[in-house]
Enzyme design. Sequence first.
Site, PDB file in Angstrom:
ATOM      1  N   GLY A   1       0.818  -1.216   0.000  1.00  0.00           N
ATOM      2  CA  GLY A   1       0.000   0.000   0.000  1.00  0.00           C
ATOM      3  C   GLY A   1       0.846   1.257   0.000  1.00  0.00           C
ATOM      4  O   GLY A   1       0.571   2.210  -0.755  1.00  0.00           O
ATOM      5  N   HIS A   2       1.894   1.281   0.824  1.00  0.00           N
ATOM      6  CA  HIS A   2       2.771   2.450   0.860  1.00  0.00           C
ATOM      7  C   HIS A   2       3.522   2.621  -0.463  1.00  0.00           C
ATOM      8  O   HIS A   2       3.738   3.753  -0.923  1.00  0.00           O
ATOM      9  CB  HIS A   2       3.762   2.334   2.018  1.00  0.00           C
ATOM     10  CG  HIS A   2       3.157   2.608   3.366  1.00  0.00           C
ATOM     11  ND1 HIS A   2       2.439   1.676   4.058  1.00  0.00           N
ATOM     12  CD2 HIS A   2       3.156   3.725   4.132  1.00  0.00           C
ATOM     13  CE1 HIS A   2       2.032   2.182   5.208  1.00  0.00           C
ATOM     14  NE2 HIS A   2       2.446   3.435   5.273  1.00  0.00           N
ATOM     15  N   GLU A   3       3.936   1.522  -1.066  1.00  0.00           N
ATOM     16  CA  GLU A   3       4.662   1.608  -2.332  1.00  0.00           C
ATOM     17  C   GLU A   3       3.762   2.119  -3.450  1.00  0.00           C
ATOM     18  O   GLU A   3       4.205   2.888  -4.313  1.00  0.00           O
ATOM     19  CB  GLU A   3       5.231   0.240  -2.693  1.00  0.00           C
ATOM     20  CG  GLU A   3       6.035   0.235  -3.976  1.00  0.00           C
ATOM     21  CD  GLU A   3       7.242   1.159  -3.912  1.00  0.00           C
ATOM     22  OE1 GLU A   3       7.637   1.689  -4.974  1.00  0.00           O
ATOM     23  OE2 GLU A   3       7.796   1.369  -2.806  1.00  0.00           O
TER      24      GLU A   3
END
Length: 556
Positions: free
Chosen positions: A492-494
């Site tokens: 998700g962060h990527e």
Amino acid sequence: MSSTNIETASGSNHHDHVLRPRPRKPQHSQVAELSREHSSGSADGLLDTQQAQELASSVTSGRSTPIPDDALASTKALSSARKQVRAEQRRRLFPTIEYSERVSHFDPKSDYRDFHGFFNLFWIGLAIMGITTMLRNYKDTGYPLRVQIWGLFTVKLWHLAIAEFLMVGSTTVSLLLHKLFRKTRGVWTWSRGGVAIQSIYQFAWLSVWIAVPFLLNWTWTAQVFFLLHTMVLLMKMHSYAFYNGHLSETEKRLQSLDSPVGASKEPAYTYPTVENPMGALKHSDTAPDSDSDGEGLSQLRADLARELTSPIGNVTYPRNLSWGNYLDFLLCPTLCYELEYPRTKSIDWTNLVAKIVATFGCIFLLTVISEEFILPVLQDSQTRLDNTTLVSEKLLILSESISWLLFPFMLTLLLVFLVIFEYVLGAFAEITRFADRHFYSDWWNCADWMEFSREWNVPVYSFLRRHVYATSRPTIGRSNATFVTFLVSALGHEIVMACITKKLRGYGFICQMLQLPIVMLQHTRWVRTHKTANNVLFWISMILGLSLICSLYVLV
């Protein structure tokens, strides 16, 4: 003497040498009023000495009223104690200072936790930074602010508004799908085809709305806002669909027990909650073993009915399946759906206005920091990197950029935390009267990354624990469930970083997955005992990591 009265004994020329305090002059307004009233009724218009002394003593001097001889023993003891304390105070040349074994407020052993003054000092420092920056800009350019980032806020604003409206509206398909799954039987029920259909829709939904900013060529500021809101709506939609799907299966089981012959007698499953984050099987030891087990069937029916009722007891499934309930969930500052939430009695409008003003204040400061201290560094470093081919020179430029970005990113981290978890979520909590406002814990005292993941972002942590960790642990075990949870979070962060920078590099993914071996090291006996050192390392790695990731994504 000027300070004492020396009285002469009656019938003698010798003094008794007894020093008596001069009677205090009545100063209180009530004393003056009583004095005037008495003088109007007296023959000579004056209070006698004894009456004046008693009046002054009872109203202004604080002296004890004379105790009669026949007073109670407790009354005499209290009067004696007061006289003794006053006598000791008169004999002291300097006030007594009490010493005891105590620690300072900043000592690790101290129980003192109120440092709100430093929070005010933080805002004062930011105000000083903003004012001096505007004055310097006005001196250099004639304008208080630069316009490079400010101008991006208004580019294709109508595109953003229309896309937001359509994106929010498209999430309501989950409600329509759930009503379909609840009414049908066979392959279209939630436990059979419903889960797959909902999952496919969520994947397609996410793909479409991630592609929209690229297709419309939005600015990075609009893309940041839109993408973060997209991830929030995805988690809300998932929680709403899967929790109500569980409730629909529970309702069908309860209805099937009206004719218990052939119905499932498995114990009722409790969906993960805050109090029970892993879920559980209720009364698994007393499950009915036959259709004639009346006590066991009654207990099973009660457990299933309790699962369909909210913890507060005002809402029961399927009465929650309404447009108003869904809209309320979208506005509530939580990612985990429940039938009912605790509410405050009314909206605190003063608090709401303060949080709205603080939100725009934080956005203003974030823009100033980006405009003055982050963007110039990145632009200068990019120009220098384009003009050199030496690897050593490039590494030096990259290291210099990271060092220049350390302090700006430290301020950015704190401001982003405040604007999201304190002001934006707090404002929506006030609008919806959402009572549970535990959006974060004291993450600034963290000693390891696992603790930080629990306390930095409580809504996301609760979602991952409920819908990823708790649902996968019974199948793949604790260690694998932890790995899967970190994997989902890292992906998700990527996705967020790749969409913002329009570069797929994997730096953020690698850094977040490296937290797992670091956590294992931090949980060893020798490392976890040094809490202060671990907290210092946490802050260093946090600030250095933000600067490093930003430099890598933008410059490399």
